[in-house]
Design an enzyme around this catalytic site. Structure first.
Site, PDB file in Angstrom:
ATOM      1  N   LYS A  27       0.820  -1.212   0.000  1.00 15.31           N
ATOM      2  CA  LYS A  27       0.000   0.000   0.000  1.00 15.31           C
ATOM      3  C   LYS A  27       0.854   1.263   0.000  1.00 15.31           C
ATOM      4  O   LYS A  27       0.425   2.310  -0.426  1.00 15.31           O
ATOM      5  CB  LYS A  27      -0.928  -0.020   1.210  1.00 15.31           C
TER       6      LYS A  27
HETATM    7  N1  GLU Z   1      -8.445  -8.482   4.800  1.00 13.31           N
HETATM    8  C1  GLU Z   1      -7.304  -9.195   4.334  1.00 13.31           C
HETATM    9  C2  GLU Z   1      -6.345  -8.244   3.661  1.00 13.31           C
HETATM   10  O1  GLU Z   1      -6.723  -7.171   3.244  1.00 13.31           O
HETATM   11  C3  GLU Z   1      -7.675 -10.276   3.337  1.00 13.31           C
HETATM   12  C4  GLU Z   1      -8.212 -11.441   4.026  1.00 13.31           C
HETATM   13  C5  GLU Z   1      -8.768 -12.539   3.146  1.00 13.31           C
HETATM   14  O2  GLU Z   1      -8.955 -12.387   1.941  1.00 13.31           O
HETATM   15  O3  GLU Z   1      -9.084 -13.569   3.725  1.00 13.31           O
HETATM   16  O4  GLU Z   1      -5.188  -8.586   3.556  1.00 13.31           O
END
Ligand code: GLU
Length: 285
Positions: free
Chosen positions: A248
């Site tokens: 990011k």
């Molecule tokens: N929220 C997680 C992330 O942004 C992804 C989790 C998932 O896809 O299980 O890295």
């Protein structure tokens, strides 16, 4: 059974090429199968997640031409669901409060190493009931951890399947006694993602291969809570020219910066999918 996929970003920054790739993989898998594609906002880390990023991510997905089914589920609106499942694990004697700070854990000389760094050495698992009660009554800050050895005993052996890598034997101890509820919220990523994939009827979990170690404990939780195990499809991670994983913080790789440079959604989609073989995945399961 109809296919249901999902993209589950954490709103801690803008959508970048790497996460757009992840969204595209899930979206294509859902659409090619004539099934559903869901979007879920994973904002359980309330200190790092921001509403502005959530709004920006959804706008970027729309700009890229990705459409999703139903409402976007925001995890911070559903803490009650996770608390209920946490209580079920607690009732089986699988959860204990942990009062250690990060520094305490880092300083532990014999902490074994796991995929994400040192594993919790189990210090608070050994606290007697009276001392535990005393600290809780005195309002000491704590998170909750899963007693992974006991959980493994209750769950028994298990397996899961990755669409390209094949069958995995579950390793319930891989993440040690991981956090099941954070200090500030009644859940953790591991619990929320497992409960939501179940409640939302997700049948194919597509996500980056960096999360593969966590899948071992998500399937453990599914076994303990009586959920079906979906098919997994962990995809490669996009890297920059020097082979470093896109993150990011790489501002040039955000969808916004590419849009501002004048690229079209089609061009950005192509750039995300690249000349990569996984751009046209073989969905053979
Ligand atoms: N929220 C997680 C992330 O942004 C992804 C989790 C998932 O896809 O299980 O890295």
């Amino acid at each position: 059974m109809s296919v249901v996929t999902r993209f589950a970003p954490s709103p801690t920054g803008e959508l970048h090429l790497g996460s757009a790739y992840s969204a595209l993989v899930a979206w294509r898998r859902g659409r090619e199968a004539g099934g559903k594609f869901l979007v879920r906002i994973e904002d359980t880390d309330i200190r790092r997640c921001r509403r502005e990023y959530e709004t920006a991510i959804l706008a970027d997905l729309r700009w890229l031409g990705l459409d999703w089914d139903g409402e976007v589920r925001r995890q911070s609106d559903h803490f009650g669901d996770y608390g209920r499942e946490l209580d079920r694990l607690d009732a089986r004697g699988l959860v204990y409060p942990c009062f250690c700070s990060r520094a305490d854990i880092a300083a532990s000389a014999n902490a074994p190493h796991g995929p994400d760094g040192p594993l919790y050495p189990g210090t608070c698992r050994h606290l007697g009931p009276a001392e535990r009660q005393r600290r809780l009554a005195a309002g000491h800050e704590h998170c909750l951890r899963l007693d992974s050895a006991r959980a493994a005993g209750q769950a028994g052996p298990y397996e899961f399947v990755d669409a390209t890598r094949g069958r995995f034997e579950g390793q319930p101890l891989l993440m040690g006694d991981f956090v099941i509820a954070r200090k500030d919220t009644p859940t953790s990523y591991h619990l929320a993602v497992t409960v939501d994939d179940h409640l939302q009827g997700v049948t194919v979990v597509t996500r980056g291969e960096d999360i593969l170690p966590s899948t071992h404990v998500h399937v453990l939780l599914q076994r303990l809570l009586g959920y079906e195990t979906p098919l997994y499809a962990h995809h490669r991670l996009l890297t920059d020219a020097s082979g470093r994983r896109l993150a990011k913080r790489d501002r040039d790789a955000t969808i916004r910066s590419l849009r501002e440079k004048g690229l079209t959604p089609e061009e950005v989609r192509r750039r995300a999918l690249g000349g990569d073989a996984l751009g046209a995945p073989r969905w053979n399961q």
